[in-house]
Design an enzyme around this catalytic site. Structure first.
Site, PDB file in Angstrom:
ATOM      1  CD  GLU A 100       0.129 -21.657  -3.519  1.00 17.21           C
ATOM      2  OE1 GLU A 100      -0.469 -22.735  -3.357  1.00 17.21           O
ATOM      3  OE2 GLU A 100      -0.350 -20.715  -4.151  1.00 17.21           O
TER       4      GLU A 100
ATOM      5  CB  CYS B  10       1.723 -29.745  -4.083  1.00 13.01           C
ATOM      6  SG  CYS B  10       1.492 -28.626  -5.470  1.00 13.01           S
TER       7      CYS B  10
HETATM    8  P1  NAD Z   1       9.801 -28.048   3.279  1.00 17.99           P
HETATM    9  O1  NAD Z   1       8.761 -27.391   4.043  1.00 17.99           O
HETATM   10  O2  NAD Z   1      10.634 -29.095   3.927  1.00 17.99           O
HETATM   11  O3  NAD Z   1      10.857 -26.973   2.710  1.00 17.99           O
HETATM   12  C1  NAD Z   1      10.469 -25.798   1.995  1.00 17.99           C
HETATM   13  C2  NAD Z   1      11.339 -24.637   2.421  1.00 17.99           C
HETATM   14  O4  NAD Z   1      11.199 -24.450   3.806  1.00 17.99           O
HETATM   15  C3  NAD Z   1      12.842 -24.861   2.162  1.00 17.99           C
HETATM   16  O5  NAD Z   1      13.372 -23.676   1.618  1.00 17.99           O
HETATM   17  C4  NAD Z   1      13.404 -25.141   3.537  1.00 17.99           C
HETATM   18  O6  NAD Z   1      14.714 -24.663   3.705  1.00 17.99           O
HETATM   19  C5  NAD Z   1      12.475 -24.398   4.446  1.00 17.99           C
HETATM   20  N1  NAD Z   1      12.377 -25.034   5.757  1.00 17.99           N
HETATM   21  C6  NAD Z   1      12.388 -26.365   6.030  1.00 17.99           C
HETATM   22  N2  NAD Z   1      12.283 -26.592   7.363  1.00 17.99           N
HETATM   23  C7  NAD Z   1      12.217 -25.369   7.945  1.00 17.99           C
HETATM   24  C8  NAD Z   1      12.072 -24.927   9.297  1.00 17.99           C
HETATM   25  N3  NAD Z   1      12.017 -25.774  10.319  1.00 17.99           N
HETATM   26  N4  NAD Z   1      11.995 -23.595   9.527  1.00 17.99           N
HETATM   27  C9  NAD Z   1      12.054 -22.712   8.499  1.00 17.99           C
HETATM   28  N5  NAD Z   1      12.183 -23.064   7.207  1.00 17.99           N
HETATM   29  C10 NAD Z   1      12.257 -24.371   6.922  1.00 17.99           C
HETATM   30  O7  NAD Z   1       9.002 -28.558   2.045  1.00 17.99           O
HETATM   31  P2  NAD Z   1       9.539 -29.522   1.018  1.00 17.99           P
HETATM   32  O8  NAD Z   1       9.669 -30.864   1.640  1.00 17.99           O
HETATM   33  O9  NAD Z   1      10.699 -28.879   0.378  1.00 17.99           O
HETATM   34  O10 NAD Z   1       8.336 -29.576  -0.057  1.00 17.99           O
HETATM   35  C11 NAD Z   1       7.356 -30.575  -0.063  1.00 17.99           C
HETATM   36  C12 NAD Z   1       6.022 -30.054   0.399  1.00 17.99           C
HETATM   37  O11 NAD Z   1       5.678 -28.887  -0.334  1.00 17.99           O
HETATM   38  C13 NAD Z   1       4.891 -31.025   0.171  1.00 17.99           C
HETATM   39  O12 NAD Z   1       4.050 -31.059   1.292  1.00 17.99           O
HETATM   40  C14 NAD Z   1       4.142 -30.443  -1.029  1.00 17.99           C
HETATM   41  O13 NAD Z   1       2.796 -30.811  -1.115  1.00 17.99           O
HETATM   42  C15 NAD Z   1       4.334 -28.984  -0.801  1.00 17.99           C
HETATM   43  N6  NAD Z   1       4.204 -28.253  -2.050  1.00 17.99           N
HETATM   44  C16 NAD Z   1       3.168 -27.396  -2.231  1.00 17.99           C
HETATM   45  C17 NAD Z   1       3.017 -26.724  -3.425  1.00 17.99           C
HETATM   46  C18 NAD Z   1       1.903 -25.751  -3.655  1.00 17.99           C
HETATM   47  O14 NAD Z   1       2.054 -24.940  -4.549  1.00 17.99           O
HETATM   48  N7  NAD Z   1       0.820 -25.806  -2.922  1.00 17.99           N
HETATM   49  C19 NAD Z   1       3.943 -26.937  -4.442  1.00 17.99           C
HETATM   50  C20 NAD Z   1       4.987 -27.818  -4.222  1.00 17.99           C
HETATM   51  C21 NAD Z   1       5.116 -28.462  -3.018  1.00 17.99           C
END
Ligand code: NAD
Length: 403
Positions: free
Chosen positions: A210, A244
């Site tokens: 997502e 998002c």
């Molecule tokens: P993120 O990708 O930074 O983090 C999400 C998860 O990934 C966290 O648990 C984090 O620990 C992990 N993570 C971060 N970096 C990592 C790496 N290098 N390797 C492995 N795991 C890692 O996302 P965010 O900043 O927390 O969320 C914002 C983004 O999420 C936006 O782009 C938003 O559009 C998207 N989003 C999508 C939906 C959807 O349902 N489509 C919903 C909410 C947010």
């Protein structure tokens, strides 16, 4: 990290016992989850206030309420969903009968983001429990208060051999991704989505991603402008634009731009007042705050542009005189900034959106049904609304996700 290995082994053994496959067990666990959420409602609201300055109303509506709705809906439908499905058989197989049987994957990993830190963690858990899996959850480290409450609730409800919560940052996510899972459910940025898919590919693990993106809002010359303005501002400013599916930018027909800007200004002041409202959600951290300040450097601020560095708040801000080459049009904004661009011909809209890749959502405002049909036929996007924003994600009857 030895701890991770230990509970993974425990979950494997527990899953193999077959307990989680029983429908009665799954329904029972969902009912307990509902009870857990209700018991900790106050603490969840407090955590969301600390992490994102979410008001009680917004936090209940977009986080707790949605989760409770999801649990109720799932409990009501689970038996029907899980039933073997009889399908037709070819004539030449007579008298054969054919069935589809649904079975759980096994061990599921859920990685969730910070913007709706409760809802986006617990909703996938509801699905995973309903389908009869064992689950490991890694909530976002950027919403630490909510992550703690999630751990507290789930640790009280379930043994780690069934549902485990692992807290920590990127290194912990990376360690988890090195393990072999039967399914991974990831919500977060597209950048990390690539890494998750890469890790899953090593074990051919099926995944749900997502991700985010830039969701346009189109207002044509036959739209009801005042209503469009009200609904765009409403949808954009939930969680200070850190959603998002929030309208990311506006494409408005040249002839109605001034009217739209005036109406949006009116609704911003009506909903939030001038300047910074103390109840307006804050930006999640300094890094994102600085990133958003950087995006405000280009173009002309028409409304807003105020910020409070100590409280990490930015007021609702409308910006024009933007070109598609500027940073604000190159990345997902994920904040209360709303660039507005004009068009004269439909093809300009179509080309711009097509060039950016298929958006998660499109919002189209027009009273002309022919124009609405054209948008549906010619644009490819995950979900969206005609003459409204965001509503498509708050119904259990529509699927959610990208194309
Ligand atoms: P993120 O990708 O930074 O983090 C999400 C998860 O990934 C966290 O648990 C984090 O620990 C992990 N993570 C971060 N970096 C990592 C790496 N290098 N390797 C492995 N795991 C890692 O996302 P965010 O900043 O927390 O969320 C914002 C983004 O999420 C936006 O782009 C938003 O559009 C998207 N989003 C999508 C939906 C959807 O349902 N489509 C919903 C909410 C947010």
């Amino acid at each position: 990290m030895k701890k991770i290995e230990t509970f993974i082994q425990k979950q494997k053994a527990y899953f193999q016992k077959g307990e989680t496959k029983k429908i009665s067990f799954r329904i029972h666990q969902l009912k307990r989850l509902k009870e857990g959420v209700l018991n900790y409602e106050e603490e969840i609201l407090e955590a969301l206030k600390k992490d994102l300055n979410k008001s009680e109303f917004e936090a209940y509506m977009t986080e707790i309420g949605m989760v409770l709705q999801e649990i109720n809906y799932t409990i009501k439908n689970l038996k029907a969903w899980a039933k073997p499905e009889k399908v037709k058989s070819p004539m030449v197989h007579f008298p054969v009968q054919s069935f589809l049987y649904k079975e759980p994957y096994g061990q599921v990993l859920i990685l969730s983001p910070w913007n709706y830190p409760f809802q986006l963690c617990i909703s996938p858990l509801v699905g995973a429990i309903a389908a009869g899996n064992c689950v490991t959850i890694k909530p976002s480290e950027l919403a630490p208060n909510t992550s703690k409450v999630i751990a507290k609730i789930l640790n009280n409800l379930y043994p780690v051999s069934y549902v485990a919560v692992v807290q920590g940052g990127v290194e912990v996510s990376q360690k988890l991704l090195e393990k072999k899972w039967d399914y991974i459910f990831y919500t977060g940025s597209t950048r990390v989505g690539h890494l998750v898919m890469e890790a899953a590919a090593k074990n051919l693990t099926p995944i749900t991603l997502e991700l985010g993106g830039k969701s346009p809002c189109i207002v044509d010359e036959e739209a009801c402008i005042d209503l469009a303005a009200k609904r765009i501002i409403w949808g954009k400013l939930f969680n200070a634009g850190q959603t998002c599916v929030a309208p990311d930018y506006i494409l408005v027909h040249q002839s109605v731009k001034d009217q739209l800007v005036e109406s949006m200004k009116k609704y911003i002041f009506q909903f939030y007042g001038e300047g910074i409202n103390i109840n307006f959600p804050r930006i999640i951290n300094e890094g994102h705050f600085k990133r958003l300040q950087g995006l405000m450097k280009n173009g002309r601020v028409l409304v807003g542009g105020h910020y409070d560095e100590d409280k990490l708040q930015i007021s609702p801000t409308i910006i024009d005189q933007i070109s598609i080459e500027e940073p604000i049009m190159k990345e997902e904004i994920f904040g209360p900034l709303l660039p507005i661009m004009t068009y004269e011909q439909w093809d300009e809209v179509k080309d711009l959106i097509e060039n950016k890749g298929k958006p998660l959502a499109v919002y189209y405002f027009s009273e002309n049904e022919e124009n609405q049909r054209r948008a549906l036929q010619q644009l490819s996007f995950g979900g969206g609304c005609m003459n409204d924003t965001i509503l498509q994600v708050s119904t259990p009857y529509l699927p959610f996700g990208g194309v």
